[in-house]
Motif scaffolding. Structure first.
Motif, PDB file in Angstrom:
ATOM      1  N   ARG A  35       0.858  -1.178   0.000  1.00  0.00           N
ATOM      2  CA  ARG A  35       0.000   0.000   0.000  1.00  0.00           C
ATOM      3  C   ARG A  35       0.898   1.233   0.000  1.00  0.00           C
ATOM      4  NH1 ARG A  35       0.041   1.982   5.309  1.00  0.00           N
ATOM      5  NH2 ARG A  35       0.841   0.446   6.749  1.00  0.00           N
ATOM      6  N   TYR A  36       0.291   2.408   0.028  1.00  0.00           N
ATOM      7  CA  TYR A  36       1.061   3.650   0.057  1.00  0.00           C
ATOM      8  C   TYR A  36       0.520   4.502   1.193  1.00  0.00           C
ATOM      9  CZ  TYR A  36       2.191   1.985  -4.587  1.00  0.00           C
ATOM     10  OH  TYR A  36       2.623   1.203  -5.629  1.00  0.00           O
ATOM     11  N   ASP A  37       1.405   5.192   1.897  1.00  0.00           N
ATOM     12  CA  ASP A  37       0.948   6.204   2.843  1.00  0.00           C
ATOM     13  C   ASP A  37       1.053   7.528   2.122  1.00  0.00           C
ATOM     14  OD1 ASP A  37       0.376   4.467   4.857  1.00  0.00           O
ATOM     15  OD2 ASP A  37       2.365   4.604   5.798  1.00  0.00           O
ATOM     16  N   ASP A  38      -0.017   8.269   2.163  1.00  0.00           N
ATOM     17  CA  ASP A  38      -0.017   9.495   1.388  1.00  0.00           C
ATOM     18  C   ASP A  38       0.446  10.676   2.227  1.00  0.00           C
ATOM     19  OD1 ASP A  38      -0.299  11.461  -0.418  1.00  0.00           O
ATOM     20  OD2 ASP A  38      -2.394  11.047  -0.927  1.00  0.00           O
ATOM     21  N   TYR A  39       1.703  11.063   2.039  1.00  0.00           N
ATOM     22  CA  TYR A  39       2.266  12.229   2.718  1.00  0.00           C
ATOM     23  C   TYR A  39       2.501  13.349   1.715  1.00  0.00           C
ATOM     24  CZ  TYR A  39       3.383   8.949   6.499  1.00  0.00           C
ATOM     25  OH  TYR A  39       3.319   8.018   7.495  1.00  0.00           O
ATOM     26  N   SER A  40       1.756  13.311   0.611  1.00  0.00           N
ATOM     27  CA  SER A  40       2.118  14.228  -0.470  1.00  0.00           C
ATOM     28  C   SER A  40       1.667  15.667  -0.214  1.00  0.00           C
ATOM     29  CB  SER A  40       1.580  13.726  -1.807  1.00  0.00           C
ATOM     30  OG  SER A  40       0.208  13.462  -1.712  1.00  0.00           O
ATOM     31  N   GLU A  41       0.706  15.837   0.681  1.00  0.00           N
ATOM     32  CA  GLU A  41       0.241  17.199   0.911  1.00  0.00           C
ATOM     33  C   GLU A  41       1.106  17.900   1.961  1.00  0.00           C
ATOM     34  OE1 GLU A  41      -3.710  19.461   2.347  1.00  0.00           O
ATOM     35  OE2 GLU A  41      -3.998  17.432   1.547  1.00  0.00           O
ATOM     36  N   ILE A  42       1.745  18.968   1.544  1.00  0.00           N
ATOM     37  CA  ILE A  42       2.634  19.682   2.467  1.00  0.00           C
ATOM     38  C   ILE A  42       1.885  20.862   3.084  1.00  0.00           C
ATOM     39  CG2 ILE A  42       4.798  20.993   2.659  1.00  0.00           C
ATOM     40  CD1 ILE A  42       5.752  19.139   0.306  1.00  0.00           C
ATOM     41  N   THR A  43       1.868  20.872   4.411  1.00  0.00           N
ATOM     42  CA  THR A  43       1.128  21.901   5.149  1.00  0.00           C
ATOM     43  C   THR A  43       2.108  22.970   5.634  1.00  0.00           C
ATOM     44  OG1 THR A  43       0.233  19.920   6.161  1.00  0.00           O
ATOM     45  CG2 THR A  43      -0.771  21.980   6.818  1.00  0.00           C
ATOM     46  N   SER A  44       1.628  24.169   5.818  1.00  0.00           N
ATOM     47  CA  SER A  44       2.498  25.147   6.464  1.00  0.00           C
ATOM     48  C   SER A  44       2.249  25.083   7.972  1.00  0.00           C
ATOM     49  CB  SER A  44       2.260  26.553   5.915  1.00  0.00           C
ATOM     50  OG  SER A  44       0.882  26.815   5.882  1.00  0.00           O
ATOM     51  N   VAL A  45       3.266  25.410   8.724  1.00  0.00           N
ATOM     52  CA  VAL A  45       3.226  25.225  10.176  1.00  0.00           C
ATOM     53  C   VAL A  45       2.015  25.940  10.802  1.00  0.00           C
ATOM     54  CG1 VAL A  45       4.445  25.644  12.351  1.00  0.00           C
ATOM     55  CG2 VAL A  45       5.712  24.823  10.355  1.00  0.00           C
ATOM     56  N   SER A  46       1.677  27.090  10.254  1.00  0.00           N
ATOM     57  CA  SER A  46       0.568  27.836  10.859  1.00  0.00           C
ATOM     58  C   SER A  46      -0.776  27.123  10.677  1.00  0.00           C
ATOM     59  CB  SER A  46       0.493  29.237  10.260  1.00  0.00           C
ATOM     60  OG  SER A  46       0.212  29.132   8.883  1.00  0.00           O
ATOM     61  N   LYS A  47      -0.852  26.234   9.666  1.00  0.00           N
ATOM     62  CA  LYS A  47      -2.134  25.570   9.379  1.00  0.00           C
ATOM     63  C   LYS A  47      -2.180  24.153   9.940  1.00  0.00           C
ATOM     64  CE  LYS A  47      -3.792  28.244   5.563  1.00  0.00           C
ATOM     65  NZ  LYS A  47      -2.825  28.505   4.474  1.00  0.00           N
ATOM     66  N   ILE A  48      -1.207  23.802  10.729  1.00  0.00           N
ATOM     67  CA  ILE A  48      -1.075  22.423  11.202  1.00  0.00           C
ATOM     68  C   ILE A  48      -2.280  22.013  12.056  1.00  0.00           C
ATOM     69  CG2 ILE A  48       0.234  23.112  13.238  1.00  0.00           C
ATOM     70  CD1 ILE A  48       2.011  20.726  12.841  1.00  0.00           C
ATOM     71  N   LYS A  49      -2.773  20.797  11.776  1.00  0.00           N
ATOM     72  CA  LYS A  49      -3.913  20.262  12.543  1.00  0.00           C
ATOM     73  C   LYS A  49      -3.525  18.899  13.107  1.00  0.00           C
ATOM     74  CE  LYS A  49      -7.771  22.043   9.766  1.00  0.00           C
ATOM     75  NZ  LYS A  49      -7.195  22.017   8.410  1.00  0.00           N
TER      76      LYS A  49
END
Ligand code: ADP
Ligand code: MG
Length: 673
Positions: A35-49
């Protein structure tokens, strides 16, 4: 290329890879991620959830300290233009040393703010300037083993992709026509996809190739066979009709149709290569008997090959029975490997002189010492392997290539038959002879086992009926009741103490197995605890009950085939499917209570769980599809069409070296089971 030739892979790691069945750099590349783990979306630190996050950050100077619980901690502040977040690693003393302060990193990990550590704990990081393997992308997940972690596997795969040469295996006209990715790109994208779409394209390309090669192999075999000449066996309608009339029952429509298709094939002068599928007891042997009778009426011989001696004897008996009311029954001969030289002399003479018309036996039939007078038909029952080499052996036994009829009780979905057994024509018997009582099938939770076993012990003692107990494993396995050896011991001492119980599994010697089955069919044993080896076992009408332990670990088609071992006589039969856990899902298994058609169950399994479910552990490695899904009917259709097109174009296979070698390898095997 050797694994150890790859950057970062030494003998220690290579050993670990071997545990996973990976022996070369090529095999590493061929291993499909689970399978694949999807880490492709890069967030900016201020928007971290809270949850899994990927960031592109730089680290400040790390500090080290001990937690109140005494754990070593490395802490560092990670920042991008929008803000900062604390990162903590526990017990990773090398971190502080290896962290390059001020450099840009990708970071993927779980952000789970709580009152103690408002930070990202133990994330994976890698330098942003390198090709990301573990973060900031769809990350491949492979099977691991102790001492060989996911990160090491990814690195080795990357190194293999960078080192190996990947020649194109498909002709360029085909790539263009089907809009397929190049092989090199497809492999790259399968391991390290740059997007979901690219991954899908890669899978399409690789899956297409697999099915294309398989079907091309069978189409080539088929084309070659169409040039072979066989004896044309005319249909003696009168003789066939008078035999069918002599039977105490009427043929089912499916039997009639199958017999007709076979007799038609045999009238032609290219050799028949037909697969006859039908549940155990659906009347396949009788259909074969019709073909054999017609063959003998025209003065030719039939060889009837069974996988074991016991089954061969049963076929001999049932053929005798079928011919018993016929006014001119063919001469039947039996031959097996266990017969002494002296015992074989007479049969061998009768086979050579042509007095013997139907010869039944095991693979001993095709040994050198056997000379047929005029062999025209070979019936192969439940054989695991029957491919080009076997055909060659056959050819040497006959003046012209004999007609071949394969029989199997494994229900094979159409899409699977088309790819895996494309070179066979298929006849199916779906309809059972009338009057068969359906096998009462019940799903049971482990809690109810004791009661069930005790009840059955009583029942068997009273009625003298016999019992099968089937386990998924021989002796390994976590659960005691899922392994035959342990369960056999336990039942003999406890719940079934009053019964005589045999044990049967695949690691026993062939003659041992035959002995146990013989004792069981003779009624000297009341019960046997067995693995799935009894699938192609014997016919014991007095065995009316089957218990299948950890039934949820089998495919439906396989369970259906297993339960076909009971319900062979006139008595009501039962099958109990015991779940592995009290709360295991049982919906799938409940389908078996209502559905009696094995083909329907097999189609269901194929869609839900893939071909492995149908073939279980019997599935043969050589024909395994890694990428293609056999339930992808559109893919199969286009790959098959392309294979036919390839042959029509008359392209020389030798132009494509890799394709050629793979296809020649596949051409050697047609596997049943
Ligand atoms: P298979 O080879 O598919 O396991 P067999 O040919 O051995 O099945 O048939 C199983 C049993 O059913 C045999 O006892 C046979 O005599 C009987 N049988 C076969 N065809 C019919 C039929 N059309 N009607 C009734 N009984 C049949
Ligand atoms: Mg049979």
């Amino acid at each position: 290329m050797q694994l150890t030739e790859l950057r970062g892979v030494g003998e220690t790691l290579a050993k670990k890879f071997r545990i996973l069945g990976i022996f070369s750099a090529q095999e590493l590349v061929d291993a499909v991620p689970r399978r694949y783990d999807d880490y492709s979306e890069i967030t900016s630190v201020s928007k971290i959830k809270p949850g899994l996050v990927t960031l592109k950050i730089r680290f400040g100077t790390p500090t080290q300290r001990y937690s109140r619980g005494g754990l070593h901690m490395t802490e560092a502040l990670a920042s991008d233009e929008t803000g900062s977040v604390k990162v903590t690693w526990f017990n990773q003393r090398y971190r502080a040393q290896s962290l390059k302060v001020g450099e840009e990193y990708y970071l993927s990990g779980e952000f789970s703010p709580n009152h103690r550590y408002f930070s990202i704990v133990n994330p994976t990081i890698e330098l942003a300037k390198s090709f990301p393997l573990h973060t900031a992308r769809m990350v491949p997940v492979y099977r691991t083993t102790k001492g060989l972690g996911i990160a090491q596997i990814r690195k080795a795969v990357r190194s293999a992709l960078d080192t190996l040469q990947f020649e194109e295996t498909l002709p360029s006209w085909l790539l263009k026509q089907e809009q397929l990715m190049l092989r090199k790109e497809a492999l790259e994208q399968m391991h390290f996809p740059s997007s979901k779409e690219k991954l899908q394209e890669a899978r399409k390309r690789l899956g297409f190739e697999e099915v294309f090669q398989l079907t091309l192999a069978s189409e080539l075999n088929k084309a070659e066979r169409s040039k072979e000449k066989s004896l044309s066996i005319a249909l003696n309608e009168e003789a066939v009709a008078s035999f069918v009339d002599s039977l105490p029952f009427k043929l089912t429509n499916d039997q009639r149709k199958a017999a007709w298709e076979i007799l038609q094939d045999m009238e032609g002068d290219t050799p028949m290569n037909r697969l006859l599928e039908g549940d155990v007891g659906s009347g396949k042997t009788l259909v074969a008997a019709i073909a054999a009778l017609n063959t003998s009426m025209q003065g030719f011989q039939t060889a009837f090959m069974a996988p074991t001696e016991l089954l061969a004897r049963q076929h001999a008996e049932s053929l005798q029975k079928h011919f018993s009311s016929h006014d001119s029954p063919p001469e039947i001969e039996f031959l097996s490997g266990s017969m002494s030289k002296g015992d074989r002399r007479h049969p061998l003479e009768r086979i050579e002189s042509g007095v013997a018309q139907i010869i039944i036996g095991t693979h001993a039939l095709f040994q050198e010492s056997v000379t047929f007078h005029d062999l025209a038909l070979v019936v192969v029952d439940e054989q695991h392997r029957f491919g080009v080499d076997q055909r060659k052996a056959l050819q040497s036994k006959a003046k012209k290539m004999p007609h071949v009829l394969h029989m199997t009780a494994t229900p094979i979905p159409r899409s699977l038959a088309l790819t895996l057994y494309g070179e066979l024509d298929v006849s199916r018997i779906e309809e059972l002879p009338p009057g068969r009582q359906p096998i009462g099938t019940h799903v049971i939770i482990p809690e109810q086992r004791e009661k069930l076993y005790k009840k059955l012990a009583e029942h068997c003692q009273g009625s003298k009926e016999q019992l099968y107990i089937v386990c998924p494993q021989i002796d390994e396995g976590v659960s005691k009741r899922a392994n035959a050896t342990t369960l056999h011991d336990e039942l003999s001492k406890k719940w079934l103490k009053s019964l005589k119980i045999g044990l049967l599994h695949g690691r026993m010697k062939a003659d041992e197995k035959e002995r146990v089955m013989r004792e069981f069919s003779a009624g000297q044993l009341d019960a046997i605890v067995a693995t799935t080896v009894i699938e192609v076992g014997v016919d014991v009408p007095n065995a009316t009950t089957m218990i299948i332990e950890s039934a949820d670990s089998f495919g439906l088609a396989q369970l259906h085939q297993l339960r076909g071992r009971v319900g062979r006589g006139s008595k009501q039969s039962r099958c109990y499917l015991v779940l592995s856990e009290n709360d295991a899902p049982k919906k799938r298994l409940q389908l078996l209570s209502n559905e009696t058609n094995g083909f329907v169950l097999a189609e269901y399994d194929l869609d839900e769980r893939g071909p492995g479910a149908i073939y279980g552990r019997m599935q043969s490695g050589a024909l395994d599809l890694r990428v293609a899904k056999l339930s992808d009917r559109a893919l199969i259709k286009s790959a098959k069409a392309a294979a036919q097109q390839y042959i029509t174009r008359g392209d020389d296979l030798l132009e494509y070296k890799q394709l050629h070698s793979r296809v020649s390898e596949l051409r050697k095997i047609v596997n049943l089971n």
